[in-house]
Write a protein that holds these residues in place. Sequence first.
Motif, PDB file in Angstrom:
ATOM      1  N   GLN A 201       0.953  -1.122   0.120  1.00  0.00           N
ATOM      2  CA  GLN A 201       0.171  -0.013   0.041  1.00  0.00           C
ATOM      3  C   GLN A 201       1.133   1.297  -0.062  1.00  0.00           C
ATOM      4  OE1 GLN A 201      -2.766  -0.225   3.325  1.00  0.00           O
ATOM      5  NE2 GLN A 201      -3.411  -2.334   2.548  1.00  0.00           N
ATOM      6  N   ALA A 202       2.100   1.257   0.771  1.00  0.00           N
ATOM      7  CA  ALA A 202       2.882   2.187   0.860  1.00  0.00           C
ATOM      8  C   ALA A 202       3.559   2.521  -0.595  1.00  0.00           C
ATOM      9  CB  ALA A 202       3.934   2.347   1.864  1.00  0.00           C
ATOM     10  N   LEU A 203       3.826   1.511  -1.024  1.00  0.00           N
ATOM     11  CA  LEU A 203       4.667   1.426  -2.322  1.00  0.00           C
ATOM     12  C   LEU A 203       3.784   2.290  -3.629  1.00  0.00           C
ATOM     13  CD1 LEU A 203       6.353  -1.922  -2.739  1.00  0.00           C
ATOM     14  CD2 LEU A 203       7.547   0.138  -2.371  1.00  0.00           C
ATOM     15  N   GLU A 204       2.353   1.907  -3.507  1.00  0.00           N
ATOM     16  CA  GLU A 204       1.512   2.392  -4.457  1.00  0.00           C
ATOM     17  C   GLU A 204       1.087   3.918  -4.264  1.00  0.00           C
ATOM     18  OE1 GLU A 204      -0.971  -2.025  -5.137  1.00  0.00           O
ATOM     19  OE2 GLU A 204      -1.718  -0.251  -3.838  1.00  0.00           O
ATOM     20  N   ALA A 205       1.114   4.147  -2.669  1.00  0.00           N
ATOM     21  CA  ALA A 205       0.567   5.684  -2.451  1.00  0.00           C
ATOM     22  C   ALA A 205       1.677   6.474  -2.792  1.00  0.00           C
ATOM     23  CB  ALA A 205       0.235   5.708  -0.820  1.00  0.00           C
ATOM     24  N   ASP A 206       3.072   5.942  -2.746  1.00  0.00           N
ATOM     25  CA  ASP A 206       4.229   6.668  -2.880  1.00  0.00           C
ATOM     26  C   ASP A 206       4.986   6.651  -4.103  1.00  0.00           C
ATOM     27  OD1 ASP A 206       5.943   8.661  -1.630  1.00  0.00           O
ATOM     28  OD2 ASP A 206       7.421   7.076  -0.937  1.00  0.00           O
ATOM     29  N   ASP A 207       4.160   6.148  -5.123  1.00  0.00           N
ATOM     30  CA  ASP A 207       4.922   5.792  -6.501  1.00  0.00           C
ATOM     31  C   ASP A 207       5.048   7.183  -7.475  1.00  0.00           C
ATOM     32  OD1 ASP A 207       5.256   3.657  -8.648  1.00  0.00           O
ATOM     33  OD2 ASP A 207       3.951   4.959  -9.785  1.00  0.00           O
ATOM     34  N   GLN A 208       4.182   8.080  -7.202  1.00  0.00           N
ATOM     35  CA  GLN A 208       4.735   9.111  -8.274  1.00  0.00           C
ATOM     36  C   GLN A 208       5.736   9.845  -7.740  1.00  0.00           C
ATOM     37  OE1 GLN A 208       3.354   9.595 -11.173  1.00  0.00           O
ATOM     38  NE2 GLN A 208       4.427  11.218 -11.349  1.00  0.00           N
ATOM     39  N   ARG A 209       5.823  10.173  -6.367  1.00  0.00           N
ATOM     40  CA  ARG A 209       7.003  10.795  -5.588  1.00  0.00           C
ATOM     41  C   ARG A 209       8.341  10.114  -6.120  1.00  0.00           C
ATOM     42  NH1 ARG A 209      10.558  10.976  -1.696  1.00  0.00           N
ATOM     43  NH2 ARG A 209       9.766   8.814  -0.740  1.00  0.00           N
ATOM     44  N   LYS A 210       8.391   8.782  -6.197  1.00  0.00           N
ATOM     45  CA  LYS A 210       9.376   8.016  -6.463  1.00  0.00           C
ATOM     46  C   LYS A 210       9.970   8.500  -7.692  1.00  0.00           C
ATOM     47  CE  LYS A 210       9.269   4.961  -2.529  1.00  0.00           C
ATOM     48  NZ  LYS A 210       9.186   3.368  -2.097  1.00  0.00           N
ATOM     49  N   SER A 235       7.434  -2.772 -11.484  1.00  0.00           N
ATOM     50  CA  SER A 235       8.856  -3.084 -11.275  1.00  0.00           C
ATOM     51  C   SER A 235       8.729  -4.575 -10.526  1.00  0.00           C
ATOM     52  CB  SER A 235       9.588  -1.954 -10.353  1.00  0.00           C
ATOM     53  OG  SER A 235       9.346  -2.194  -9.039  1.00  0.00           O
ATOM     54  N   LYS A 236       9.977  -5.187 -10.992  1.00  0.00           N
ATOM     55  CA  LYS A 236      10.091  -6.494 -10.301  1.00  0.00           C
ATOM     56  C   LYS A 236      10.051  -6.544  -8.891  1.00  0.00           C
ATOM     57  CE  LYS A 236      13.324 -10.523 -10.173  1.00  0.00           C
ATOM     58  NZ  LYS A 236      14.691 -11.166 -10.575  1.00  0.00           N
ATOM     59  N   THR A 237      10.590  -5.607  -8.188  1.00  0.00           N
ATOM     60  CA  THR A 237      10.499  -5.414  -6.653  1.00  0.00           C
ATOM     61  C   THR A 237       9.215  -5.327  -6.372  1.00  0.00           C
ATOM     62  OG1 THR A 237      12.874  -4.427  -6.422  1.00  0.00           O
ATOM     63  CG2 THR A 237      11.202  -4.378  -4.635  1.00  0.00           C
ATOM     64  N   TYR A 238       8.485  -4.389  -6.953  1.00  0.00           N
ATOM     65  CA  TYR A 238       6.886  -4.256  -6.679  1.00  0.00           C
ATOM     66  C   TYR A 238       6.240  -5.564  -6.672  1.00  0.00           C
ATOM     67  CZ  TYR A 238       2.063  -3.108  -6.780  1.00  0.00           C
ATOM     68  OH  TYR A 238       0.661  -3.086  -6.906  1.00  0.00           O
ATOM     69  N   ASN A 239       6.264  -6.191  -7.747  1.00  0.00           N
ATOM     70  CA  ASN A 239       5.670  -7.601  -8.003  1.00  0.00           C
ATOM     71  C   ASN A 239       6.027  -8.552  -7.021  1.00  0.00           C
ATOM     72  OD1 ASN A 239       4.334  -6.058 -10.506  1.00  0.00           O
ATOM     73  ND2 ASN A 239       5.840  -6.985 -11.793  1.00  0.00           N
ATOM     74  N   GLN A 240       7.384  -8.680  -6.587  1.00  0.00           N
ATOM     75  CA  GLN A 240       7.595  -9.482  -5.415  1.00  0.00           C
ATOM     76  C   GLN A 240       6.848  -9.464  -4.266  1.00  0.00           C
ATOM     77  OE1 GLN A 240       9.346 -12.201  -6.885  1.00  0.00           O
ATOM     78  NE2 GLN A 240      11.439 -11.566  -6.793  1.00  0.00           N
ATOM     79  N   PHE A 241       6.608  -8.223  -4.067  1.00  0.00           N
ATOM     80  CA  PHE A 241       5.912  -7.884  -2.731  1.00  0.00           C
ATOM     81  C   PHE A 241       4.495  -7.967  -2.973  1.00  0.00           C
ATOM     82  CE2 PHE A 241       9.688  -5.038  -1.475  1.00  0.00           C
ATOM     83  CZ  PHE A 241       9.759  -5.725  -0.192  1.00  0.00           C
ATOM     84  N   ALA A 242       3.899  -7.728  -4.214  1.00  0.00           N
ATOM     85  CA  ALA A 242       2.452  -7.828  -4.334  1.00  0.00           C
ATOM     86  C   ALA A 242       1.947  -9.420  -4.307  1.00  0.00           C
ATOM     87  CB  ALA A 242       2.005  -7.061  -5.686  1.00  0.00           C
ATOM     88  N   THR A 243       2.829 -10.072  -4.781  1.00  0.00           N
ATOM     89  CA  THR A 243       2.404 -11.615  -5.069  1.00  0.00           C
ATOM     90  C   THR A 243       3.074 -12.406  -3.690  1.00  0.00           C
ATOM     91  OG1 THR A 243       4.526 -12.170  -6.040  1.00  0.00           O
ATOM     92  CG2 THR A 243       2.680 -11.567  -7.557  1.00  0.00           C
TER      93      THR A 243
END
Length: 256
Positions: A201-210, A235-243
Amino acid sequence: MVALREWLFRIWYWYVSNVDKKGEVLFMNYGYSNPEMPVSLNAEDIPNKYSAQLYHLIGSATDLKGKDIVEVGCGRGGGLSYIVNTFSPATALGVDLNKRAAKFCSKHHNKQGLSFAQGDAQDLSFIADGSFDAIINVESSHRYPRMDLFLKEVHRVLRPGGYFLYTDFRYDHEMTELKQQLAATGMVIHKEIMITDNVVQALEADDQRKRVLVKKLAPRLIHKVALNFAGTIGSKTYNQFATHKYEYYHFVMQKN
Protein backbone atom coordinates in the motif's frame (compact mmCIF):
# COMPACT_ATOMS: atom_id res chain seq x y z
CA MET A 1 21.79 -14.82 -3.53
CA VAL A 2 22.56 -12.70 -0.44
CA ALA A 3 26.03 -11.87 -1.82
CA LEU A 4 24.51 -10.67 -5.10
CA ARG A 5 21.95 -8.50 -3.31
CA GLU A 6 24.72 -7.04 -1.14
CA TRP A 7 26.79 -6.17 -4.20
CA LEU A 8 23.86 -4.50 -5.96
CA PHE A 9 22.87 -2.51 -2.88
CA ARG A 10 26.43 -1.32 -2.32
CA ILE A 11 26.54 0.00 -5.87
CA TRP A 12 23.19 1.74 -5.42
CA TYR A 13 24.15 3.32 -2.09
CA TRP A 14 27.43 4.47 -3.61
CA TYR A 15 25.53 6.09 -6.48
CA VAL A 16 23.01 7.84 -4.24
CA SER A 17 25.80 9.10 -1.99
CA ASN A 18 27.50 10.68 -4.98
CA VAL A 19 24.52 12.30 -6.71
CA ASP A 20 22.28 13.36 -3.83
CA LYS A 21 24.26 16.43 -2.82
CA LYS A 22 21.21 18.29 -1.44
CA GLY A 23 20.07 15.49 0.85
CA GLU A 24 16.77 14.76 -0.90
CA VAL A 25 17.04 11.03 -0.13
CA LEU A 26 16.89 10.72 3.66
CA PHE A 27 15.04 7.38 3.86
CA MET A 28 15.80 4.23 1.91
CA ASN A 29 13.03 1.86 2.96
CA TYR A 30 9.88 0.77 1.15
CA GLY A 31 7.52 2.37 3.65
CA TYR A 32 4.47 1.36 5.62
CA SER A 33 0.84 2.44 5.30
CA ASN A 34 -1.79 2.00 7.98
CA PRO A 35 -4.66 4.53 8.21
CA GLU A 36 -5.42 3.33 11.74
CA MET A 37 -1.98 4.32 13.02
CA PRO A 38 -2.00 8.05 13.90
CA VAL A 39 1.30 9.71 13.04
CA SER A 40 2.13 13.39 13.51
CA LEU A 41 4.84 14.47 11.08
CA ASN A 42 7.11 17.49 11.01
CA ALA A 43 7.28 19.43 7.75
CA GLU A 44 10.66 17.84 6.97
CA ASP A 45 9.18 14.32 7.19
CA ILE A 46 6.00 14.85 5.14
CA PRO A 47 7.61 14.07 1.74
CA ASN A 48 8.80 10.77 3.23
CA LYS A 49 5.69 10.06 5.28
CA TYR A 50 5.37 6.37 4.39
CA SER A 51 9.00 5.66 5.19
CA ALA A 52 8.60 7.66 8.42
CA GLN A 53 5.52 5.62 9.29
CA LEU A 54 7.60 2.45 9.15
CA TYR A 55 9.90 3.96 11.76
CA HIS A 56 6.90 5.03 13.81
CA LEU A 57 5.75 1.41 13.85
CA ILE A 58 9.19 0.42 15.13
CA GLY A 59 9.64 3.24 17.63
CA SER A 60 6.20 2.88 19.19
CA ALA A 61 6.76 -0.79 20.02
CA THR A 62 8.28 0.09 23.41
CA ASP A 63 9.02 3.18 25.49
CA LEU A 64 12.22 4.74 24.17
CA LYS A 65 12.05 7.98 26.15
CA GLY A 66 15.27 8.58 28.05
CA LYS A 67 16.82 5.35 26.73
CA ASP A 68 20.10 4.71 24.92
CA ILE A 69 19.42 3.35 21.44
CA VAL A 70 21.38 2.35 18.36
CA GLU A 71 20.25 1.80 14.79
CA VAL A 72 22.38 -0.70 12.91
CA GLY A 73 22.14 -0.04 9.18
CA CYS A 74 21.03 3.58 9.52
CA GLY A 75 21.46 4.43 5.83
CA ARG A 76 20.83 8.13 5.19
CA GLY A 77 19.79 8.75 8.78
CA GLY A 78 16.25 10.00 8.22
CA GLY A 79 14.70 7.18 10.19
CA LEU A 80 16.84 7.56 13.28
CA SER A 81 16.38 11.33 13.16
CA TYR A 82 12.62 10.75 13.13
CA ILE A 83 12.91 8.39 16.12
CA VAL A 84 14.88 11.04 18.05
CA ASN A 85 12.33 13.77 17.26
CA THR A 86 9.31 11.62 18.05
CA PHE A 87 10.30 9.32 20.92
CA SER A 88 12.97 11.35 22.79
CA PRO A 89 15.68 8.79 23.62
CA ALA A 90 18.55 10.02 25.80
CA THR A 91 21.15 9.08 23.18
CA ALA A 92 20.97 7.63 19.69
CA LEU A 93 23.80 6.15 17.64
CA GLY A 94 23.49 5.34 13.97
CA VAL A 95 25.86 2.76 12.48
CA ASP A 96 26.28 2.03 8.78
CA LEU A 97 28.77 0.00 6.79
CA ASN A 98 29.04 2.76 4.18
CA LYS A 99 31.53 5.45 5.25
CA ARG A 100 29.90 8.00 2.98
CA ALA A 101 26.53 7.33 4.59
CA ALA A 102 27.91 7.84 8.08
CA LYS A 103 29.59 11.06 7.00
CA PHE A 104 26.41 12.28 5.29
CA CYS A 105 24.34 11.55 8.40
CA SER A 106 26.72 13.42 10.68
CA LYS A 107 26.45 16.46 8.40
CA HIS A 108 22.69 16.45 7.79
CA HIS A 109 21.28 15.29 11.15
CA ASN A 110 22.69 17.57 13.78
CA LYS A 111 20.68 16.92 16.95
CA GLN A 112 21.65 16.74 20.59
CA GLY A 113 22.43 13.18 21.65
CA LEU A 114 22.45 11.91 18.05
CA SER A 115 25.69 10.61 16.51
CA PHE A 116 26.79 8.36 13.66
CA ALA A 117 29.66 5.98 13.00
CA GLN A 118 30.89 3.60 10.34
CA GLY A 119 30.70 -0.04 11.36
CA ASP A 120 29.92 -3.59 10.31
CA ALA A 121 26.65 -5.06 11.60
CA GLN A 122 28.35 -8.45 11.91
CA ASP A 123 31.20 -7.07 14.01
CA LEU A 124 30.27 -4.24 16.38
CA SER A 125 33.41 -4.69 18.47
CA PHE A 126 33.78 -0.93 18.92
CA ILE A 127 30.60 -1.06 21.05
CA ALA A 128 30.96 -2.43 24.59
CA ASP A 129 28.80 -5.24 25.97
CA GLY A 130 25.43 -4.14 27.35
CA SER A 131 25.64 -0.59 26.01
CA PHE A 132 22.09 -0.04 24.72
CA ASP A 133 18.48 -0.33 25.84
CA ALA A 134 17.23 -0.86 22.29
CA ILE A 135 18.65 -1.88 18.93
CA ILE A 136 16.80 -0.86 15.77
CA ASN A 137 17.31 -2.63 12.45
CA VAL A 138 15.11 -1.59 9.55
CA GLU A 139 15.23 -3.17 6.11
CA SER A 140 18.96 -3.77 6.28
CA SER A 141 19.61 -7.37 7.35
CA HIS A 142 18.64 -8.91 4.01
CA ARG A 143 22.03 -7.63 2.85
CA TYR A 144 24.06 -9.37 5.56
CA PRO A 145 26.08 -12.43 4.49
CA ARG A 146 26.07 -13.78 8.08
CA MET A 147 22.80 -13.02 9.86
CA ASP A 148 23.85 -15.29 12.72
CA LEU A 149 26.86 -13.08 13.50
CA PHE A 150 24.69 -9.97 13.52
CA LEU A 151 22.23 -11.56 15.95
CA LYS A 152 25.08 -12.53 18.28
CA GLU A 153 26.17 -8.90 18.28
CA VAL A 154 22.61 -7.78 18.98
CA HIS A 155 22.43 -10.01 22.04
CA ARG A 156 25.86 -8.89 23.26
CA VAL A 157 25.27 -5.15 22.85
CA LEU A 158 21.81 -5.12 24.45
CA ARG A 159 21.41 -4.55 28.17
CA PRO A 160 19.37 -7.11 30.13
CA GLY A 161 15.72 -6.39 29.39
CA GLY A 162 16.70 -4.46 26.25
CA TYR A 163 14.66 -4.60 23.06
CA PHE A 164 15.51 -5.62 19.51
CA LEU A 165 13.15 -3.71 17.20
CA TYR A 166 13.45 -5.40 13.85
CA THR A 167 11.73 -5.28 10.48
CA ASP A 168 12.80 -6.63 7.11
CA PHE A 169 11.83 -8.79 4.15
CA ARG A 170 13.00 -12.10 2.73
CA TYR A 171 11.98 -14.40 -0.09
CA ASP A 172 9.06 -16.52 1.10
CA HIS A 173 11.24 -19.66 1.15
CA GLU A 174 13.81 -17.91 3.37
CA MET A 175 11.43 -16.95 6.17
CA THR A 176 11.60 -20.29 7.99
CA GLU A 177 15.37 -20.00 8.32
CA LEU A 178 15.11 -16.39 9.51
CA LYS A 179 12.59 -17.28 12.20
CA GLN A 180 14.78 -20.15 13.35
CA GLN A 181 17.75 -17.79 13.61
CA LEU A 182 15.71 -15.30 15.66
CA ALA A 183 14.46 -18.05 17.98
CA ALA A 184 18.02 -19.31 18.48
CA THR A 185 19.02 -16.00 20.09
CA GLY A 186 17.10 -16.98 23.22
CA MET A 187 15.37 -13.60 23.25
CA VAL A 188 11.64 -13.43 23.92
CA ILE A 189 9.61 -12.67 20.79
CA HIS A 190 6.81 -10.36 21.93
CA LYS A 191 5.51 -9.53 18.48
CA GLU A 192 5.68 -11.14 15.04
CA ILE A 193 3.58 -9.50 12.34
CA MET A 194 3.58 -9.86 8.58
CA ILE A 195 3.22 -6.35 7.14
CA THR A 196 3.68 -7.14 3.43
CA ASP A 197 0.30 -5.72 2.43
CA ASN A 198 0.99 -2.49 4.34
CA VAL A 199 4.27 -2.17 2.45
CA VAL A 200 2.53 -2.70 -0.89
CA GLN A 201 0.00 0.00 0.00
CA ALA A 202 2.87 2.37 0.80
CA LEU A 203 4.60 1.59 -2.50
CA GLU A 204 1.42 2.36 -4.39
CA ALA A 205 0.70 5.58 -2.51
CA ASP A 206 4.29 6.81 -2.88
CA ASP A 207 4.76 5.75 -6.49
CA GLN A 208 4.55 9.13 -8.20
CA ARG A 209 6.94 10.87 -5.79
CA LYS A 210 9.56 8.17 -6.30
CA ARG A 211 9.25 8.36 -10.09
CA VAL A 212 9.82 12.11 -10.00
CA LEU A 213 12.85 11.66 -7.74
CA VAL A 214 14.37 8.96 -9.96
CA LYS A 215 13.90 11.13 -13.04
CA LYS A 216 15.58 14.02 -11.24
CA LEU A 217 18.57 12.17 -9.76
CA ALA A 218 19.30 9.26 -12.09
CA PRO A 219 20.46 9.40 -15.74
CA ARG A 220 18.06 7.84 -18.23
CA LEU A 221 20.45 4.91 -18.76
CA ILE A 222 19.77 3.55 -15.27
CA HIS A 223 16.14 4.66 -14.83
CA LYS A 224 14.86 1.08 -14.97
CA VAL A 225 17.33 -0.08 -12.31
CA ALA A 226 16.54 2.89 -10.09
CA LEU A 227 12.77 2.40 -10.43
CA ASN A 228 13.20 -1.24 -9.45
CA PHE A 229 15.20 -0.34 -6.34
CA ALA A 230 12.51 2.19 -5.46
CA GLY A 231 9.81 -0.48 -5.81
CA THR A 232 7.67 1.52 -8.23
CA ILE A 233 4.47 -0.06 -9.55
CA GLY A 234 5.19 -2.64 -12.24
CA SER A 235 8.83 -3.15 -11.25
CA LYS A 236 10.14 -6.59 -10.33
CA THR A 237 10.54 -5.51 -6.71
CA TYR A 238 6.95 -4.27 -6.50
CA ASN A 239 5.64 -7.46 -8.09
CA GLN A 240 7.62 -9.60 -5.62
CA PHE A 241 5.90 -7.84 -2.73
CA ALA A 242 2.47 -7.79 -4.38
CA THR A 243 2.56 -11.56 -4.94
CA HIS A 244 4.13 -12.23 -1.52
CA LYS A 245 7.21 -13.72 -3.13
CA TYR A 246 8.85 -11.24 -0.78
CA GLU A 247 7.42 -11.40 2.73
CA TYR A 248 7.93 -8.45 5.04
CA TYR A 249 7.86 -8.97 8.83
CA HIS A 250 8.03 -6.84 11.96
CA PHE A 251 9.45 -8.36 15.16
CA VAL A 252 9.70 -7.03 18.71
CA MET A 253 12.14 -9.05 20.81
CA GLN A 254 13.51 -8.68 24.33
CA LYS A 255 16.71 -9.90 25.95
CA ASN A 256 16.09 -11.74 29.20
